[in-house]
Scaffold this active site. Structure first.
Site, PDB file in Angstrom:
ATOM      1  CB  CYS A   1      -0.929  -0.015   1.208  1.00 40.55           C
ATOM      2  SG  CYS A   1      -0.103  -0.445   2.754  1.00 40.55           S
TER       3      CYS A   1
ATOM      4  CG  HIS B   1      -0.068   3.933   5.626  1.00 36.87           C
ATOM      5  ND1 HIS B   1       0.212   3.320   6.820  1.00 36.87           N
ATOM      6  CD2 HIS B   1      -0.281   2.916   4.740  1.00 36.87           C
ATOM      7  CE1 HIS B   1       0.154   1.999   6.666  1.00 36.87           C
ATOM      8  NE2 HIS B   1      -0.156   1.729   5.410  1.00 36.87           N
TER       9      HIS B   1
HETATM   10  P1  NAD Z   1      -5.383 -10.791   6.657  1.00 34.56           P
HETATM   11  O1  NAD Z   1      -4.760 -11.377   7.859  1.00 34.56           O
HETATM   12  O2  NAD Z   1      -6.461  -9.791   6.809  1.00 34.56           O
HETATM   13  O3  NAD Z   1      -5.964 -11.965   5.733  1.00 34.56           O
HETATM   14  C1  NAD Z   1      -5.218 -13.116   5.439  1.00 34.56           C
HETATM   15  C2  NAD Z   1      -6.174 -14.255   5.167  1.00 34.56           C
HETATM   16  O4  NAD Z   1      -5.434 -15.407   4.787  1.00 34.56           O
HETATM   17  C3  NAD Z   1      -7.021 -14.659   6.371  1.00 34.56           C
HETATM   18  O5  NAD Z   1      -8.357 -14.828   5.947  1.00 34.56           O
HETATM   19  C4  NAD Z   1      -6.431 -15.987   6.815  1.00 34.56           C
HETATM   20  O6  NAD Z   1      -7.424 -16.820   7.355  1.00 34.56           O
HETATM   21  C5  NAD Z   1      -5.941 -16.543   5.488  1.00 34.56           C
HETATM   22  N1  NAD Z   1      -4.849 -17.517   5.587  1.00 34.56           N
HETATM   23  C6  NAD Z   1      -3.890 -17.606   6.525  1.00 34.56           C
HETATM   24  N2  NAD Z   1      -3.075 -18.637   6.231  1.00 34.56           N
HETATM   25  C7  NAD Z   1      -3.511 -19.208   5.094  1.00 34.56           C
HETATM   26  C8  NAD Z   1      -3.115 -20.304   4.303  1.00 34.56           C
HETATM   27  N3  NAD Z   1      -2.048 -21.027   4.626  1.00 34.56           N
HETATM   28  N4  NAD Z   1      -3.825 -20.610   3.187  1.00 34.56           N
HETATM   29  C9  NAD Z   1      -4.901 -19.883   2.834  1.00 34.56           C
HETATM   30  N5  NAD Z   1      -5.321 -18.805   3.569  1.00 34.56           N
HETATM   31  C10 NAD Z   1      -4.652 -18.495   4.679  1.00 34.56           C
HETATM   32  O7  NAD Z   1      -4.167 -10.209   5.786  1.00 34.56           O
HETATM   33  P2  NAD Z   1      -4.229  -8.985   4.781  1.00 34.56           P
HETATM   34  O8  NAD Z   1      -4.117  -7.727   5.552  1.00 34.56           O
HETATM   35  O9  NAD Z   1      -5.338  -9.161   3.847  1.00 34.56           O
HETATM   36  O10 NAD Z   1      -2.820  -9.154   4.049  1.00 34.56           O
HETATM   37  C11 NAD Z   1      -2.652 -10.055   2.960  1.00 34.56           C
HETATM   38  C12 NAD Z   1      -1.436  -9.611   2.159  1.00 34.56           C
HETATM   39  O11 NAD Z   1      -1.709  -8.309   1.622  1.00 34.56           O
HETATM   40  C13 NAD Z   1      -0.144  -9.476   2.946  1.00 34.56           C
HETATM   41  O12 NAD Z   1       0.942  -9.759   2.086  1.00 34.56           O
HETATM   42  C14 NAD Z   1      -0.122  -7.997   3.299  1.00 34.56           C
HETATM   43  O13 NAD Z   1       1.184  -7.515   3.568  1.00 34.56           O
HETATM   44  C15 NAD Z   1      -0.673  -7.411   2.023  1.00 34.56           C
HETATM   45  N6  NAD Z   1      -1.263  -6.070   2.159  1.00 34.56           N
HETATM   46  C16 NAD Z   1      -2.070  -5.765   3.219  1.00 34.56           C
HETATM   47  C17 NAD Z   1      -2.596  -4.495   3.319  1.00 34.56           C
HETATM   48  C18 NAD Z   1      -3.468  -4.108   4.473  1.00 34.56           C
HETATM   49  O14 NAD Z   1      -3.608  -2.932   4.766  1.00 34.56           O
HETATM   50  N7  NAD Z   1      -4.106  -5.010   5.154  1.00 34.56           N
HETATM   51  C19 NAD Z   1      -2.344  -3.553   2.322  1.00 34.56           C
HETATM   52  C20 NAD Z   1      -1.562  -3.907   1.224  1.00 34.56           C
HETATM   53  C21 NAD Z   1      -1.012  -5.167   1.152  1.00 34.56           C
END
Ligand code: NAD
Length: 336
Positions: free
Chosen positions: A140, A219
């Site tokens: 992000c 942010h």
């Molecule tokens: P999150 O924790 O909200 O969601 C992750 C999901 O993956 C959950 O539903 C969890 O149950 C599932 N999960 C966990 N282990 C798993 C597995 N082995 N197989 C399948 N599913 C599994 O995380 P998020 O915030 O959505 O982040 C996901 C990615 O996106 C990360 O790389 C993060 O750095 C990136 N990201 C997040 C944001 C943010 O603000 N949240 C912004 C940009 C990028």
């Protein structure tokens, strides 16, 4: 051609990517995965997304009254491309699974650039993802920096960038992490954000630092850019006005902070109160000689969502022109 998309990890990013895919006429969701039978699994059911779970966990879902279609391996058989939205650092393990299933996959910014060798931003390097098996959509913060810096470098030329990321502590959904009553500098200097921007804007000279603060909303970046030539403030504003996914706002019109910006997103009727565009304060920027100063706000949960949609089109070779893909994504998602 309608591309078959699976979402591995139906969490913060996965849910929004699934909804965005559903809005497109050239791709569809063939499955989403969950590890635990939480409310989000129920939401997936109610939205009609086929739900797949980790092998061995089927009974937990069934006894919670949640309908499942099969295991994550079964989901891979239905898809042409997976958008990996598992928490950061699962990448190596998941990449091995996608390789075995002979699938294309998009990873998110929580993974390292080295996992895929290609990092993506729709405006800056759409063609680099063309037909690739594995690509990472940058984080992000990195997406936010690229959105405003790429058009300046293209149209004016950038000598050097120094930026400080003032980062939200956690996402609104997270009750486990902090800081709650502290300002926490990231002691790694320079921070990883500068090198991350360079995975897309390969020749940009940029140094960054970061501080985490007790807010969940957005942010804010404080950015200082040494330009290659003297320009007027209006020249810079004109460039951003015509840049997709950058929105100029005025603090003086009742939008002095991220609190009001998030209220504005809700008032505009944006799903989940999202702001897919990067917010730049028109009255919070200035140019002195060749130096540009500005602030921008990033809605961390939503700025990367349209990038995932465009990345699918580039990797699946369904749209060669990034402008057309960007416009299609914006129209369907209602991004202004
Ligand atoms: P999150 O924790 O909200 O969601 C992750 C999901 O993956 C959950 O539903 C969890 O149950 C599932 N999960 C966990 N282990 C798993 C597995 N082995 N197989 C399948 N599913 C599994 O995380 P998020 O915030 O959505 O982040 C996901 C990615 O996106 C990360 O790389 C993060 O750095 C990136 N990201 C997040 C944001 C943010 O603000 N949240 C912004 C940009 C990028």
């Amino acid at each position: 051609m309608v591309v078959k998309v699976a979402i591995n990890g139906y969490g913060t990013i996965g849910k929004s990517v699934a909804d965005a895919v559903t809005l497109q006429d050239d791709m569809k969701i063939v499955g989403v995965s969950k590890t635990r039978p939480t409310f989000e699994a129920q939401i997936a059911n109610s939205k009609g997304f086929p739900l797949y779970v980790l092998a061995g966990n089927e009974k937990k879902f069934e006894s919670a009254g949640i309908k499942i279609k099969g295991t994550i391996d079964d989901m891979f058989k239905e898809a042409e491309i997976v958008v990996d939205c598992t928490p950061g650092d699962f990448g190596d393990q998941e990449k091995a699974n996608y390789t075995k299933a002979n699938l294309k996959a998009i990873f998110q910014g929580g993974e390292d650039h080295e996992l895929t060798g290609t990092s993506f931003n729709a405006l800056a390097n759409y063609k680099e993802a063309w037909g690739k098996q594995f690509v990472r959509v940058v984080s992000c913060n990195t997406s936010g920096l690229i959105r405003t810096l790429f058009p300046l470098d293209r149209d004016i030329g950038i000598e050097r960038v120094n930026a400080v990321m003032i980062r939200r502590a956690v996402d609104p959904r997270d009750s486990k992490k902090g800081p709650v009553n502290a300002i926490k500098p990231v002691l790694e200097i320079p921070s990883h954000h500068g090198p991350d921007v360079q995975t897309v804007m390969h020749n940009l000279k940029i140094s960054t630092m970061a501080v985490a603060v007790p807010t969940t909303l957005m942010h804010v970046h404080s950015v200082i850019v040494d330009l290659k030539k003297e320009v007027k403030k209006e020249d810079v504003l004109k460039i951003w006005e015509s840049t997709p996914r950058v929105m100029l706002i005025d603090g003086a019109k009742g939008l002095p902070s991220t609190a009001e910006v998030m209220e504005y997103a809700r008032d505009l009727g944006h799903t989940r109160g999202d702001f897919n565009s990067i917010i730049v304060w028109r009255d919070g920027m200035n140019v002195v000689g060749k130096t540009l100063y500005y602030y921008q706000a990033i809605h961390q949960e939503s700025d990367v969502i349209p990038e995932n949609i465009d990345c699918i089109r580039s990797m699946m070779k369904t749209e060669a022109d990034n402008t057309k893909s960007i416009q299609k994504t914006e129209k369907t998602m209602g991004i202004k």
